[in-house]
Design an enzyme around this catalytic site. Sequence first.
Site, PDB file in Angstrom:
ATOM      1  N   ARG A   1       2.006  12.012  11.508  1.00  0.00           N
ATOM      2  CA  ARG A   1       2.237  11.433  10.177  1.00  0.00           C
ATOM      3  C   ARG A   1       3.742  11.290   9.918  1.00  0.00           C
ATOM      4  O   ARG A   1       4.178  10.348   9.264  1.00  0.00           O
ATOM      5  CB  ARG A   1       1.553  12.265   9.078  1.00  0.00           C
ATOM      6  CG  ARG A   1       1.891  11.796   7.672  1.00  0.00           C
ATOM      7  CD  ARG A   1       0.833  12.149   6.623  1.00  0.00           C
ATOM      8  NE  ARG A   1       0.408  13.528   6.670  1.00  0.00           N
ATOM      9  CZ  ARG A   1       1.129  14.583   6.250  1.00  0.00           C
ATOM     10  NH1 ARG A   1       2.334  14.402   5.758  1.00  0.00           N
ATOM     11  NH2 ARG A   1       0.644  15.799   6.332  1.00  0.00           N
TER      12      ARG A   1
ATOM     13  N   TYR B   1       2.568 -12.917  -3.908  1.00  0.00           N
ATOM     14  CA  TYR B   1       1.308 -12.401  -3.404  1.00  0.00           C
ATOM     15  C   TYR B   1       0.565 -11.687  -4.540  1.00  0.00           C
ATOM     16  O   TYR B   1       1.128 -10.805  -5.188  1.00  0.00           O
ATOM     17  CB  TYR B   1       1.575 -11.455  -2.231  1.00  0.00           C
ATOM     18  CG  TYR B   1       0.316 -10.856  -1.687  1.00  0.00           C
ATOM     19  CD1 TYR B   1      -0.657 -11.674  -1.112  1.00  0.00           C
ATOM     20  CD2 TYR B   1       0.070  -9.502  -1.761  1.00  0.00           C
ATOM     21  CE1 TYR B   1      -1.837 -11.129  -0.626  1.00  0.00           C
ATOM     22  CE2 TYR B   1      -1.102  -8.958  -1.272  1.00  0.00           C
ATOM     23  CZ  TYR B   1      -2.054  -9.785  -0.713  1.00  0.00           C
ATOM     24  OH  TYR B   1      -3.220  -9.243  -0.248  1.00  0.00           O
TER      25      TYR B   1
ATOM     26  N   ASP C   1      10.357 -10.181  -0.087  1.00  0.00           N
ATOM     27  CA  ASP C   1       9.151 -10.217   0.744  1.00  0.00           C
ATOM     28  C   ASP C   1       9.346 -11.396   1.696  1.00  0.00           C
ATOM     29  O   ASP C   1       9.296 -12.558   1.283  1.00  0.00           O
ATOM     30  CB  ASP C   1       7.907 -10.390  -0.136  1.00  0.00           C
ATOM     31  CG  ASP C   1       6.602 -10.401   0.673  1.00  0.00           C
ATOM     32  OD1 ASP C   1       6.654 -10.702   1.885  1.00  0.00           O
ATOM     33  OD2 ASP C   1       5.538 -10.133   0.079  1.00  0.00           O
TER      34      ASP C   1
ATOM     35  N   LYS D   1       0.565 -10.390   9.263  1.00  0.00           N
ATOM     36  CA  LYS D   1       0.610 -11.847   9.327  1.00  0.00           C
ATOM     37  C   LYS D   1       1.332 -12.317  10.601  1.00  0.00           C
ATOM     38  O   LYS D   1       0.798 -12.166  11.666  1.00  0.00           O
ATOM     39  CB  LYS D   1       1.255 -12.378   8.046  1.00  0.00           C
ATOM     40  CG  LYS D   1       0.690 -11.730   6.762  1.00  0.00           C
ATOM     41  CD  LYS D   1      -0.759 -12.054   6.503  1.00  0.00           C
ATOM     42  CE  LYS D   1      -1.395 -11.244   5.379  1.00  0.00           C
ATOM     43  NZ  LYS D   1      -0.693 -11.230   4.104  1.00  0.00           N
TER      44      LYS D   1
HETATM   45  C1  LIG Z   1      -0.660 -10.502   2.951  1.00  0.00           C
HETATM   46  C2  LIG Z   1       0.574 -10.384   2.168  1.00  0.00           C
HETATM   47  C3  LIG Z   1       0.929  -9.163   1.576  1.00  0.00           C
HETATM   48  C4  LIG Z   1       0.050  -7.929   1.640  1.00  0.00           C
HETATM   49  O1  LIG Z   1      -0.036  -7.423   2.935  1.00  0.00           O
HETATM   50  P1  LIG Z   1      -1.326  -6.660   3.531  1.00  0.00           P
HETATM   51  O2  LIG Z   1      -0.939  -6.432   4.944  1.00  0.00           O
HETATM   52  O3  LIG Z   1      -2.514  -7.550   3.342  1.00  0.00           O
HETATM   53  O4  LIG Z   1      -1.465  -5.386   2.764  1.00  0.00           O
HETATM   54  C5  LIG Z   1       2.124  -9.112   0.875  1.00  0.00           C
HETATM   55  N1  LIG Z   1       2.924 -10.193   0.742  1.00  0.00           N
HETATM   56  C6  LIG Z   1       2.600 -11.375   1.303  1.00  0.00           C
HETATM   57  C7  LIG Z   1       3.525 -12.541   1.124  1.00  0.00           C
HETATM   58  C8  LIG Z   1       1.422 -11.516   2.041  1.00  0.00           C
HETATM   59  O5  LIG Z   1       1.114 -12.702   2.568  1.00  0.00           O
END
Ligand SMILES: *Cc1c(COP(=O)(O)O)cnc(C)c1O
Length: 373
Positions: free
Chosen positions: A47, A99, A171, A196
Amino acid sequence: MKLETLAVHAGRSIDAGSGAVTPSITLSTTFERAANGSFPHEFVYTRSENPNRHALETALAALEGGAAALAFSSGQAATAAILQSLSSGDHVLLADDLYHGTRHLVKQVLARWGLQADFVDMMDTAAVEAAIRPNTRLLWAETPSNPRLKIADIARVTEIAHVHGALCVIDNTWATPIWQRPLDLGADMVMHSTTKYFSGHSDVLGGCVVVKDANTDVLPRLRDIQKLSGAVPAPFDCWLIQRSLPTLPYRVRAQTESAGRIAEFLQQQPQVTQVHYPGLASHPHHEVAARQMRGFGGMVSLEVAGGQAAAVAVAAKVNLFTRATSLGGIESLIEHRASIEGADSPTPPSLLRLSIGLEHSDDLIEDLAQALG
Ligand SMILES: *Cc1c(COP(=O)(O)O)cnc(C)c1O
């Protein structure tokens, strides 16, 4: 070194014990102490730290040009860690198109813990300035944003944040460091859903935060949250994401080339009322995007004449695209976004979001043409 080289070599080394070229997966949750009580291999308990996570974090920090990276079990866990590094009564300013999970985490969970938040158009600097409060600690932009591909001027937003003693987080999930490196433009932190483009194959969840400066209290706070909240990725998940990194620049380049062609095609279709893609000269902030991005990415949104029913009908007719949420994988996806985002969604009901995969763009265009026709 260039990004392509870092993507192959950062965080990777030949195993000293076995000579293995490909990293092994260290499943052990615990690591032996020496007779004197010390930890000769620096690992104690998974962890807190694990060899696969350490390797992934090293690579992610190198790709974003940050001092350190922290890997999490999802993008949302990374977002939560950043927001939890603030205190009750602090204020955050977030982009109005972002998001939906970020918006919901702030409104549904962290508001109860005393986090104050407002949502603004990050390109409207007067609105950003006006929304700043004495207790504003963080500006959170997502650029390009989800799902309308709005752009924030990273250098400008960072400047505003710093003047007011706040930090700036970007982000960077949609652009990836291949096209945009927010830390080089002044941002303090970058957040990713590594689910992603980093993973790239729609088969593993992950998230990360990359911190620009190791000498502020941000990094130790985030490390504490990572270890003590425990939303850490499994060693196999880290290994999978790291396995995808060397192909990241090449995947993203191909996806972007196709996305550009598809955006141009869509713009010429009479049934399409609007195409959201920062690479188009018609995008309201194309110039800012061109200044801060080296490429415009593999995501395109379109609005269909006839509203929600017409949009859903187009999504129903595709053959090559798959109707599914998420993005950044090798396969092309189409999604009616408003219906996934919940009741407070600001997304137009006529909007369809496309994640362009690695299929040939001729085939994807043909599929969209028949679905629109
Ligand atoms: C998918 C996404 C998230 C969240 O991520 P997860 O891996 O699904 O928890 C945050 N910001 C953006 C721009 C995303 O496309």
